[in-house]
Design an enzyme around this catalytic site. Sequence first.
Site, PDB file in Angstrom:
ATOM      1  CG  ASP A 124      -1.987  -0.992   1.251  1.00 13.48           C
ATOM      2  OD1 ASP A 124      -2.199  -1.631   0.203  1.00 13.48           O
ATOM      3  OD2 ASP A 124      -2.628  -1.165   2.305  1.00 13.48           O
ATOM      4  CB  THR A 125       0.172   4.703  -1.105  1.00 15.24           C
ATOM      5  OG1 THR A 125      -0.121   4.421  -2.478  1.00 15.24           O
ATOM      6  CG2 THR A 125       0.849   6.065  -1.004  1.00 15.24           C
TER       7      THR A 125
END
Length: 248
Positions: free
Chosen positions: A70-71
């Site tokens: 995930d970012t």
Amino acid sequence: MRDPSSLPGWLAARILHIRPDAMVIDKPAGLPVDPGRPHPGRPPKPSLEDWLPLLQLGRRHPPQPIHRLDTDTAGCLLLGRTRPSLGALGALFAEKRAGKTYWAIVAGRPPGEGGTLDAPLRKTSTREGGWRIESHPQGQPARTAWRLAGTAGSGNNALSWLELRPETGRTHQLRVHCALLGCPILGDPVYGGAASVNGRAAGVMHLLARSLSLPLDPPLLATAPIPDAMAAAFALCGAPGDSRHTAG
């Protein structure tokens, strides 16, 4: 193989492990793996793709990510450095032979000292709130083994340090599963993580892809340090002080 010391110092410090066919980098929180959709009239947002040409290091092609983070998740990200390695390394993940350990600081206390959470997940979206992941009986299988590694505080200020080992690789799996345990990840803006601790802003989401192991010859093992932005909360819960300062 060109020496990684030829890289800018901030990027060389992000290489946790390198070999002819693969490298593991320490992805910072906030950096997306993919650039996302372009918007007319707006400059593209920074992403891991901007780093890949610099990380080519004498190979015929830039390295490519084998999996995704995930970012807002920091830590170990595997890159394949050759065309044959992309398929071979990807197969290890598909066959669930990649050992992945995550560390998280969560708000509150989990129900016990450890266990395995088995909760299927699916993607849902609304016009008002956009998309998110939810637990649903008709979702894809999702399993996470977890262990309570340390605690700090009490009541509304209680924090816990969890060691998480995902047995599947669903989008936002660890974030949703921690919330289902009743202790969302600190700083998670989507799944209910507390925004502050003892009156101080939590800042980044406190989820770290701590280590990655692969049954290669020789075996691949990489460990990511605790990011500076997470160091105070991990230290409160008794985690080792191995954060490092990196520019850029």
